[in-house]
Design a protein around this motif. Structure first.
Motif, PDB file in Angstrom:
ATOM      1  N   UNK A  84       3.135   0.649   3.158  1.00  0.00           N
ATOM      2  CA  UNK A  84       2.782  -0.427   4.079  1.00  0.00           C
ATOM      3  C   UNK A  84       3.123  -1.756   3.415  1.00  0.00           C
ATOM      4  N   UNK A  85       3.882  -2.581   4.138  1.00  0.00           N
ATOM      5  CA  UNK A  85       4.236  -3.925   3.679  1.00  0.00           C
ATOM      6  C   UNK A  85       3.686  -4.924   4.683  1.00  0.00           C
ATOM      7  N   UNK A  86       3.321  -6.111   4.201  1.00  0.00           N
ATOM      8  CA  UNK A  86       2.769  -7.125   5.098  1.00  0.00           C
ATOM      9  C   UNK A  86       3.202  -8.516   4.644  1.00  0.00           C
ATOM     10  N   UNK A  87       3.497  -9.358   5.648  1.00  0.00           N
ATOM     11  CA  UNK A  87       3.830 -10.760   5.391  1.00  0.00           C
ATOM     12  C   UNK A  87       3.082 -11.632   6.379  1.00  0.00           C
ATOM     13  N   UNK A  88       2.857 -12.866   5.999  1.00  0.00           N
ATOM     14  CA  UNK A  88       2.100 -13.793   6.846  1.00  0.00           C
ATOM     15  C   UNK A  88       2.950 -14.246   8.028  1.00  0.00           C
ATOM     16  N   UNK A  89       2.297 -14.383   9.192  1.00  0.00           N
ATOM     17  CA  UNK A  89       2.907 -14.997  10.368  1.00  0.00           C
ATOM     18  C   UNK A  89       2.250 -16.353  10.607  1.00  0.00           C
ATOM     19  N   UNK A  90       3.047 -17.324  11.019  1.00  0.00           N
ATOM     20  CA  UNK A  90       2.514 -18.667  11.225  1.00  0.00           C
ATOM     21  C   UNK A  90       1.685 -18.766  12.505  1.00  0.00           C
ATOM     22  N   UNK A  91       2.067 -18.011  13.540  1.00  0.00           N
ATOM     23  CA  UNK A  91       1.424 -18.174  14.841  1.00  0.00           C
ATOM     24  C   UNK A  91       0.593 -16.953  15.218  1.00  0.00           C
ATOM     25  N   UNK A  92      -0.642 -17.208  15.650  1.00  0.00           N
ATOM     26  CA  UNK A  92      -1.462 -16.122  16.177  1.00  0.00           C
ATOM     27  C   UNK A  92      -1.027 -15.783  17.599  1.00  0.00           C
ATOM     28  N   UNK A  93      -0.961 -16.791  18.447  1.00  0.00           N
ATOM     29  CA  UNK A  93      -0.553 -16.584  19.825  1.00  0.00           C
ATOM     30  C   UNK A  93       0.958 -16.430  19.921  1.00  0.00           C
ATOM     31  N   UNK A  94       1.379 -15.746  20.953  1.00  0.00           N
ATOM     32  CA  UNK A  94       2.810 -15.647  21.219  1.00  0.00           C
ATOM     33  C   UNK A  94       3.299 -16.942  21.856  1.00  0.00           C
ATOM     34  N   UNK A  95       4.492 -17.357  21.490  1.00  0.00           N
ATOM     35  CA  UNK A  95       5.122 -18.501  22.138  1.00  0.00           C
ATOM     36  C   UNK A  95       6.631 -18.324  22.068  1.00  0.00           C
ATOM     37  N   UNK A  96       7.337 -19.038  22.932  1.00  0.00           N
ATOM     38  CA  UNK A  96       8.801 -18.957  22.943  1.00  0.00           C
ATOM     39  C   UNK A  96       9.318 -19.701  21.721  1.00  0.00           C
ATOM     40  N   UNK A  97       9.966 -18.982  20.829  1.00  0.00           N
ATOM     41  CA  UNK A  97      10.371 -19.552  19.548  1.00  0.00           C
ATOM     42  C   UNK A  97      11.650 -20.368  19.641  1.00  0.00           C
ATOM     43  N   UNK A  98      12.544 -19.980  20.568  1.00  0.00           N
ATOM     44  CA  UNK A  98      13.813 -20.707  20.695  1.00  0.00           C
ATOM     45  C   UNK A  98      14.033 -21.072  22.158  1.00  0.00           C
ATOM     46  N   UNK A  99      14.200 -22.384  22.417  1.00  0.00           N
ATOM     47  CA  UNK A  99      14.389 -22.837  23.798  1.00  0.00           C
ATOM     48  C   UNK A  99      15.780 -22.493  24.313  1.00  0.00           C
ATOM     49  N   UNK A 116       0.870  -1.173   0.000  1.00  0.00           N
ATOM     50  CA  UNK A 116       0.000   0.000   0.000  1.00  0.00           C
ATOM     51  C   UNK A 116       0.905   1.221   0.000  1.00  0.00           C
ATOM     52  N   UNK A 117       0.900   1.960  -1.099  1.00  0.00           N
ATOM     53  CA  UNK A 117       1.721   3.169  -1.212  1.00  0.00           C
ATOM     54  C   UNK A 117       0.801   4.371  -1.308  1.00  0.00           C
ATOM     55  N   UNK A 118       0.809   5.194  -0.255  1.00  0.00           N
ATOM     56  CA  UNK A 118      -0.034   6.395  -0.208  1.00  0.00           C
ATOM     57  C   UNK A 118      -1.495   6.090  -0.503  1.00  0.00           C
ATOM     58  N   UNK A 119      -2.004   5.017   0.086  1.00  0.00           N
ATOM     59  CA  UNK A 119      -3.398   4.550   0.053  1.00  0.00           C
ATOM     60  C   UNK A 119      -3.762   3.816  -1.230  1.00  0.00           C
ATOM     61  N   UNK A 120      -2.796   3.566  -2.108  1.00  0.00           N
ATOM     62  CA  UNK A 120      -3.069   2.808  -3.331  1.00  0.00           C
ATOM     63  C   UNK A 120      -2.391   1.444  -3.260  1.00  0.00           C
ATOM     64  N   UNK A 121      -3.156   0.389  -3.466  1.00  0.00           N
ATOM     65  CA  UNK A 121      -2.598  -0.957  -3.496  1.00  0.00           C
ATOM     66  C   UNK A 121      -1.884  -1.160  -4.832  1.00  0.00           C
ATOM     67  N   UNK A 122      -0.624  -1.542  -4.751  1.00  0.00           N
ATOM     68  CA  UNK A 122       0.169  -1.758  -5.964  1.00  0.00           C
ATOM     69  C   UNK A 122       0.561  -3.225  -6.056  1.00  0.00           C
ATOM     70  N   UNK A 123       0.674  -3.697  -7.291  1.00  0.00           N
ATOM     71  CA  UNK A 123       0.955  -5.111  -7.520  1.00  0.00           C
ATOM     72  C   UNK A 123       2.389  -5.512  -7.207  1.00  0.00           C
ATOM     73  N   UNK A 124       3.306  -4.562  -7.274  1.00  0.00           N
ATOM     74  CA  UNK A 124       4.714  -4.909  -7.069  1.00  0.00           C
ATOM     75  C   UNK A 124       5.306  -4.059  -5.958  1.00  0.00           C
ATOM     76  N   UNK A 125       6.511  -4.425  -5.526  1.00  0.00           N
ATOM     77  CA  UNK A 125       7.199  -3.649  -4.504  1.00  0.00           C
ATOM     78  C   UNK A 125       7.475  -2.239  -5.006  1.00  0.00           C
TER      79      UNK A 125
END
Length: 278
Positions: free
Chosen positions: A111-126, A3-12
């Motif tokens: 505005x840039x967005x990417x998918x996250x695998x987890x909705x809830x927070x969890x400890x990612x590295x033990x 989203x660049x200045x309120x316009x959705x664009x197909x490429x970066x």
């Protein structure tokens, strides 16, 4: 898509070599987490962004209401079909023109967005090991507390960590106090005191930092203290943890030869997830 200045664009977005964020780091940003089409802690993010823009003397458009920015963010994640769980970066930069002195203070946003695998927070590295990063310092100043486009100290610290088989590094200020990690704010449990550096030490005015302070106060078993942390304190700590909006809480399990518990981290993580679900 972006989203660049309120316009959705197909490429970066293809920035020009005259882009001020590219040339001078003349930009500020927010990193946000979306869960079930809701922006977590959005009011805090919004007011921090507005404060950052004022501090660096950017012109805030009349359209930049909380409702407008929320609409623009959710519009993008909806188009990308990742509104169930997503990471979003909202970047504002001063428009092209001038050298160090800009020709005007008007802005653009992306505005840039990417998918996250987890909705809830969890400890990612033990297992999570850190050390001090001493090549460069973060000065005690207001700009250090903002999320600006100039994060070269955090970049070089992250590279240092990778080169030395570490998971992250702890940053220091000019008085050699530890202020934060390369990837988030720092909390230290010592006895019954949960200590985090005050903003005056130069640490990021973190959104998750604010949430953890509030949640820790609800526990009743610890006293939350904002105080300077020296490298010597780390060796005496019972727990160390890193916080940011995307990971939530990441316990540090090893600093040099010292290993740490994760009991409080797990308690706070449970309360954090409960607060999101509420």
């Amino acid at each position: 898509m972006i989203n660049f200045n309120s316009e959705i664009q197909d490429s970066d977005l293809q920035v020009t070599v005259s882009n001020r964020s590219f040339l001078y780091g003349d930009g500020v940003f927010e990193t946000l987490k979306i869960v079930n089409n809701k922006i977590l802690f959005f009011e805090d993010h919004y007011f921090r962004l507005m404060a950052s823009m004022r501090i660096v003397r950017m012109e805030i458009p009349m359209s930049f209401t909380m409702e407008y920015l929320e609409e623009q963010i959710l519009k993008l994640v909806d188009v990308l079909n990742i509104n169930d769980s997503a990471r979003v970066r909202f970047t504002v930069f001063r428009n092209e023109g001038g050298f160090y002195l800009p020709t005007d203070n008007s802005i653009s946003f992306v505005i840039q967005a990417t998918k996250l695998e987890n909705k809830n927070y969890k400890i990612l590295k033990s297992q999570f090991e850190v050390d001090l990063y001493k090549d460069f310092i973060v000065p005690k100043q207001l700009l250090s507390t903002l999320k600006t486009a100039n994060k070269i100290t955090h970049v070089t610290a992250s590279i240092f960590a990778k080169e030395n088989q570490l998971d992250s590094c702890l940053l220091i200020n000019e008085t050699k106090n530890v202020i934060e990690a390369a990837n988030g704010n720092l909390f230290m449990l010592m006895g019954n005191s949960l200590i985090t550096p005050p903003i005056s030490e130069g640490c990021l005015n973190g959104i998750m930092r604010k949430q953890i302070i509030a949640l820790a106060k609800q526990l009743g078993s610890v006293e939350v203290v904002e105080a300077a942390i020296s490298p010597f304190d780390l060796q005496k700590a019972d727990e160390l943890l890193i916080t940011n909006v995307i990971i939530g809480i990441q316990p540090i399990t090893k600093y040099r030869k010292k290993e740490f518990e994760v009991k409080l981290s797990n308690q706070l993580l449970e309360k954090l997830n409960s607060s999101i679900e509420a």
